[in-house]
Design an enzyme around this catalytic site. Sequence first.
Site, PDB file in Angstrom:
ATOM      1  N   ARG A 298       0.795  -1.155   0.104  1.00 22.07           N
ATOM      2  CA  ARG A 298       0.076  -0.151  -0.134  1.00 22.07           C
ATOM      3  C   ARG A 298       0.991   1.410   0.040  1.00 22.07           C
ATOM      4  NH1 ARG A 298      -4.996  -1.947   4.070  1.00 22.07           N
ATOM      5  NH2 ARG A 298      -5.959  -3.121   2.504  1.00 22.07           N
ATOM      6  N   TYR A 439      -6.291  -1.240  -6.543  1.00 18.10           N
ATOM      7  CA  TYR A 439      -5.784  -2.299  -6.121  1.00 18.10           C
ATOM      8  C   TYR A 439      -4.981  -2.174  -4.758  1.00 18.10           C
ATOM      9  CZ  TYR A 439      -1.479  -1.240  -9.157  1.00 18.10           C
ATOM     10  OH  TYR A 439      -0.244  -0.565  -9.664  1.00 18.10           O
ATOM     11  N   GLU A 440      -4.658  -3.112  -4.278  1.00 17.34           N
ATOM     12  CA  GLU A 440      -4.201  -3.204  -2.609  1.00 17.34           C
ATOM     13  C   GLU A 440      -5.040  -2.430  -1.745  1.00 17.34           C
ATOM     14  OE1 GLU A 440      -2.071  -5.292  -2.429  1.00 17.34           O
ATOM     15  OE2 GLU A 440      -1.044  -5.261  -4.333  1.00 17.34           O
ATOM     16  N   GLY A 441      -6.470  -2.376  -2.149  1.00 13.14           N
ATOM     17  CA  GLY A 441      -7.280  -1.814  -1.289  1.00 13.14           C
ATOM     18  C   GLY A 441      -7.767  -0.428  -1.951  1.00 13.14           C
ATOM     19  N   GLN A 446      -8.940   2.176   2.310  1.00 14.49           N
ATOM     20  CA  GLN A 446      -7.889   2.890   3.171  1.00 14.49           C
ATOM     21  C   GLN A 446      -8.585   4.136   3.960  1.00 14.49           C
ATOM     22  OE1 GLN A 446      -4.893   1.733   2.338  1.00 14.49           O
ATOM     23  NE2 GLN A 446      -5.847   0.667   0.964  1.00 14.49           N
TER      24      GLN A 446
END
Length: 593
Positions: A298, A439-441, A446
């Site tokens: 992230r 992506y990655e949250g 977040q």
Amino acid sequence: MSEYLAPLKEMRFVMQELAGLDQVVALPGCEEASSDVVDAILEEAARFSREVLSPLNRVGDRDGAKWKDTVVTTSPGFKEAYRQFVDNGWNGLGCDPEFGGQGLPKLLSTAVSEMWKAANHAFSLCPMLTQGAIEALMIAGTDEQKAAYLPNLVSGDWTGTMNLTEPSAGSDLAAVRSRAEPVGDGTYRIFGQKIFITYGEHDMTDNIVHLVLARTPNAPEGVKGISLFVVPKFLLKADGTPGERNDVYCVSIEHKLGIHGSPTAVLAFGDKGGAIGTLVGEENRGLEYMFIMMNAARFNVGLEGLGDAERAYQRAVFYAKERVQGTEVGVRGGPKVPIIKHPDVRRMLLSMRARIEAMRALAYVTAAALDNAHGNPDDVAREKARAFADLLIPVVKGWCTESAIDIASLGVQVHGGMGYIEETGAAQHLRDARITAIYEGTTAIQANDLIGRKIAREKGVTVMAVIADMRSAAAQLDGDLGVIGVRQNAAVDALEKAVSWIVANFSTDPKAAHAGAVPFLYLFGIVAGGWQMGRAAVIARSKIAAGESDPFWAAKLATTRFYADHFLTQASGLAESVISGATGALELADDSF
């Protein structure tokens, strides 16, 4: 078409003056990072990014990765560039020397990573995922797993992946259904399908080390029943070299809006009897271990936003200085001028530049906190740095990536109609940047993490300490910087007001709190970025007062003033959206959408 040029003067300024490079390199284990070493690494990384990676960015976009019969061929030139990348030692820059890394500070590797991402976003994803695998194995792997995999992952001779997402399990990892059946000899047979696996298959290395989430037979339901496994593409022979092909195959790659040079794979595990894997750490703690990878990823995706934004800005500036169109406003009958002379073009370019400077400063300061969280010998300082980094990582990820999308869009706008034409290259940066907020949250994930785990859970203790630091810094914005100080203080007031509301209402009205989560993340990012810009302005003023005539310092004052006038002024409105915006978001019936 212009190539990427690393903004080394700006990078060095932020590293030294804002992130505290001298303090970081004095930490135990960082002593090798002398000023000469840091300068040499930055210069060489800038050269490599400009001469090797940047020219391949357009190639990867135009001639993306190709799939045929389970085999993925990367874009022309990527394989050769990756070999140079590895041979030059770039992959192990910040890794543990015990396994062949150079052990250099996170602050330095962050600046270098920004260059890779700005020069060639798609290429940079491969070493980024490998770094995540390294971190997970360093913390949770067995001694045997570390010995078997880490030397080759650190060197970059092998690459790593993270396998979370499934067709029925996206952000809700409780829905993971891949299964792991014990063989009886300490290994497991893995069955299932994973999607959206970055560099899940490629032709650049001899082996790919997959870290895979799956459930053992007696695992409880939900996230508490997920375990993590190492599943290599090729099983290892007794001497540690790749041997028999494992039962994991790429059945397709995605056709995407952007990052075409990065193969996004669909991987099938166990179609021929079961892919062999070994358990990482303890059973049912897989999500905990995977979050080690995700937290690092992230932060790095936030750097992707920074890199995409910087590249879009450079291309827009190049075009604005070359494109001659119209006469200068207020000069009747004057000559045709480059469009950089036009006020709105200047406004757009400064909107891009000022935010990039704020994004970079916030990211690098967070990187320095990560160095201190890892290596500061003082327990109190180490814990304070850890809390600060944990608080800021979702902001770096969410705010920097959302800003990058807008900055890249402005880059297209500066080009006018030519920005919509692929040959100028401006559109690629917008297409590539768009994934970073997903992506990655996603940004909402977040933001939910920020207001929940990082603020409400601890009743705002860490964030209020940061706000106190912001107020101390704003107090120095006096005299000729007084207007900036007024803007900064008002923005901090708005942030504190929103924080207090979240702490008071998160438990009693969670839907309202979550409805305002993304506006709060934007608010926090803008104010935190302004905090760092204000610090930079104070330093620039002192340099000018000391007689330094480098235009860099005057430019720093100008961008800070622009940021204060155009972005810090948004803080009060965002705070109102956090506090009062839930009603409109939640009262409309589903059928009315």
